[in-house]
Enzyme design. Structure first.
Site, PDB file in Angstrom:
ATOM      1  N   ASP A 111       0.842  -1.189   0.000  1.00  0.00           N
ATOM      2  CA  ASP A 111       0.000   0.000   0.000  1.00  0.00           C
ATOM      3  C   ASP A 111       0.883   1.247   0.000  1.00  0.00           C
ATOM      4  OD1 ASP A 111      -1.942   2.016   0.563  1.00  0.00           O
ATOM      5  OD2 ASP A 111      -3.209   0.519   1.522  1.00  0.00           O
ATOM      6  N   ASP A 112       0.765   2.068  -1.043  1.00  0.00           N
ATOM      7  CA  ASP A 112       1.501   3.330  -1.140  1.00  0.00           C
ATOM      8  C   ASP A 112       3.012   3.142  -1.244  1.00  0.00           C
ATOM      9  OD1 ASP A 112      -0.992   4.444  -0.819  1.00  0.00           O
ATOM     10  OD2 ASP A 112      -0.512   5.575   0.994  1.00  0.00           O
ATOM     11  N   CYS A 119      -6.020   3.977  -3.660  1.00  0.00           N
ATOM     12  CA  CYS A 119      -6.069   2.568  -3.304  1.00  0.00           C
ATOM     13  C   CYS A 119      -7.318   1.826  -3.762  1.00  0.00           C
ATOM     14  CB  CYS A 119      -5.904   2.418  -1.790  1.00  0.00           C
ATOM     15  SG  CYS A 119      -6.955   3.529  -0.827  1.00  0.00           S
ATOM     16  N   HIS A 142     -11.228  -2.463   1.545  1.00  0.00           N
ATOM     17  CA  HIS A 142     -11.641  -1.159   1.014  1.00  0.00           C
ATOM     18  C   HIS A 142     -12.479  -1.279  -0.250  1.00  0.00           C
ATOM     19  CE1 HIS A 142     -10.269   3.361   0.809  1.00  0.00           C
ATOM     20  NE2 HIS A 142     -11.587   3.220   0.945  1.00  0.00           N
ATOM     21  N   ASP A 165      -0.604  -0.746  -4.839  1.00  0.00           N
ATOM     22  CA  ASP A 165      -1.863  -0.205  -5.342  1.00  0.00           C
ATOM     23  C   ASP A 165      -1.685   1.163  -5.991  1.00  0.00           C
ATOM     24  OD1 ASP A 165      -1.367   1.174  -2.981  1.00  0.00           O
ATOM     25  OD2 ASP A 165      -3.360   0.863  -2.134  1.00  0.00           O
ATOM     26  N   ASN A 166      -0.601   1.858  -5.678  1.00  0.00           N
ATOM     27  CA  ASN A 166      -0.271   3.161  -6.265  1.00  0.00           C
ATOM     28  C   ASN A 166       1.094   3.566  -5.734  1.00  0.00           C
ATOM     29  OD1 ASN A 166      -2.887   3.871  -4.153  1.00  0.00           O
ATOM     30  ND2 ASN A 166      -0.879   4.668  -3.585  1.00  0.00           N
TER      31      ASN A 166
END
Length: 552
Positions: A74-75, A118, A204, A361-362
């Site tokens: 994540d991130d 996300c 999410h 995710d990014n």
């Protein structure tokens, strides 16, 4: 956003509007009420008993389809990994386990996340489709978000551009925003082939109306119910709070240390969250070693709040800046997690015939105040500049693919869906468009051409298309157009929009054709937030800075 953030705070929003109270005091009152209203009772830690069994089809090991493991960070910034000579703190924090996936597997040099944030990115990965095809365009946010975010952002020092309220608030509850039950997730697609599917970590993608992971094809789901890695005052944790970021201050008040299993009551995880997820993933692998399984390990790391395990923090004493050291320690724990999963596959005799995907995710965000996390790329999480969507993307499958390869053509997060389905021998749905493609024939030299002639990204008035090496971005507001030729300018320094109007028009036509095929959003955008393309949140805006506007 965390699941329980849908419980919100009309009283708090009224208080922040009271005249005669200074901003900082109003913010503190708001945060106090957030803490009171969002916190719930969390039970002590409990053991998770993973189901075990044999192949339902009775196939011997040599005849079973491959296991599938998707590890999603994540991130994670492009420059957080060390294998290309980069890494956190000038490359002094190596990531040998993640790096091994690139060395021993396939490195997709131009791997793209489906979105700059996300939830839309995860929706595409899980369905094999552009989220906009079924209305998943905006990031789910709780009621009151459109009031809270402008209050937090528009008064921060150095801010020259205001967040714009798009809507008075979501028209549906937060838990109802997600991937509709009518969509087919990868877990649902694999079930008829005898796969046992396990989800661990972040979701999410909705919680009510059949949208929770245990309702969307996962036989077992260990859910991140809230987002602390350890309790704030735990003796084994080191915290870094970004007081310059109002949202960070909000998260510290709103979040707890909790998980839930298959929709049950919340309980405390047994240890630092990244390590806890890893331990549970290892146990799930052991429990499923005698049948085909799909493991979706959706880490929270390295997302804020920034919290490191003290042992990892202590091991990085050469890093002087506290915030950077905490972040580096989180990257270190994520790498340790990947090592633990790979070791479990190897020790259970599953390494050869398991597809392991690793991606993010990014990209990394500007709001952590660390300027080098996405180098050499420009931009941040939320944007469609390369720093926001060009992510580490690796695949390892020793039984089928020769390792040590670099694949140059652009690939996309939704390709994981189709690649896994083909490996499992599962036919793709025929009643809907599937945008992902099976990457294996391209990597193996068995398919001609490239996986994708064009790729698209969209969130409200901010859109992008990549075709023939040219990437067009349009952001309205502020009414800006950028055109970059990525093969010659991968860091997006030379805007060709004015010099190549014919190319801009052609790419605009592709965007228009794509948009006609997409569904209306399932819920409205709440705000349009200005994102400085080149500066962290610590740096004051300047009038001539490049900005995009993010429609949540």
């Amino acid at each position: 956003m965390i699941r329980r953030a849908g419980v919100l705070i009309g009283l708090a929003l009224a208080i922040v509007a009271v005249a005669g109270i200074g901003w900082i005091y109003r913010l503190e009152i708001l945060l106090e009420i957030v803490e009171i209203r969002l916190h719930v009772d969390v039970a002590p830690t409990r053991a998770v008993e993973w189901d075990s069994g044999s192949d339902p089809a009775g196939r011997p090991e040599a005849e079973r389809p491959p296991n599938i493991v998707v590890i999603l960070a994540d991130d994670l910034g492009w420059n957080d990994l060390s294998w290309l000579g980069g890494g956190v703190a000038g490359g002094t924090v190596p990531t040998p386990n993640i790096d091994s996936l690139a060395r021993e597997g396939i490195h997709f040099a131009n791997g793209y996340a489906a979105n700059g944030t996300c939830a839309p990115s995860r929706a595409a990965l899980m369905t094999g489709r552009y989220g906009t095809r079924f209305g998943f365009e905006f990031t789910p946010t709780p009621a009151g978000f459109s009031t809270l975010v402008p209050l937090l952002g528009n008064t921060m020092p150095g801010t020259l551009r205001n967040t714009l309220v798009e809507d008075v608030g979501p028209s549906i509850p937060y838990d109802d925003m997600g991937v509709p039950a009518s969509e087919i997730t990868l877990a649902e697609l694999l079930a008829p082939a005898g796969y046992h599917s396990v989800h661990i970590g972040k979701w999410h993608l909705g919680h009510s109306g059949g949208m929770a992971p245990h309702d969307q094809g996962f036989d077992e789901s260990l859910l991140m119910a809230s987002g602390l890695y350890l309790p704030e005052d735990h003796p084994d944790v080191v915290n870094s709070k970004q007081d310059f970021d109002g949202i960070d201050r909000f998260l510290w008040r709103a979040m707890q240390f909790s998980a839930s299993f298959n929709g049950g009551p919340e309980f405390e995880p047994d240890g630092y969250l990244t390590d806890y997820y890893t331990d549970q993933a290892v146990r799930a692998i052991e429990a499923n070693r005698n049948r085909p399984f799909f493991l979706y390990l959706a880490h929270w790391a390295v997302h804020t709040p920034l919290q490191a395990l003290k042992d990892d923090y202590d091991a990085l004493s050469h890093i002087e800046e506290h915030r950077l050291r905490v972040y580096a320690a989180m990257v270190r724990s994520l790498d340790r997690s990947v090592g633990g999963v790979l070791a479990a596959l190897r020790e259970n005799g599953l390494e050869e015939n398991t597809l392991v995907f690793f991606t993010s995710d990014n990209g990394a965000p500007a709001y952590i105040g660390l300027p080098r996390v996405n180098e050499p790329f420009r931009g941040w999480k939320i944007s469609f500049f390369e720093g926001g969507i060009h992510v580490p993307f690796f695949l390892k499958w020793p039984a089928r693919l020769t390792g040590g390869q670099t694949f140059e053509a652009p690939v996309h997060g939704f390709d994981i869906f189709s690649t896994a389905a083909a490996a499992a021998g599962v036919e793709l749905p025929r009643d809907r468009i599937i945008d992902g493609v099976d990457l294996v024939p391209f990597v193996a030299g068995e398919a001609e051409g490239v996986p994708h002639e064009r790729l698209f990204w969209r969130t409200g008035g901010y859109q992008a298309v990549l075709a023939d090496g040219y990437k067009l971005q349009i952001s309205d507001p502020p009414g800006r157009t950028w055109l970059f030729h990525l093969p010659s300018d991968p860091t997006e320094q030379r805007n060709l929009a004015d010099a190549a109007p014919t190319r801009v028009d052609a790419l605009r036509e592709l965007l228009a054709e794509h948009n006609v095929q997409q569904a209306a959003p399932l819920w409205p955008s709440a705000v349009a937030s200005p994102i400085n393309v080149d500066k962290t949140l610590l740096d004051p805006d300047a009038p001539d800075d490049d900005f995009i506007y993010w429609f949540n």
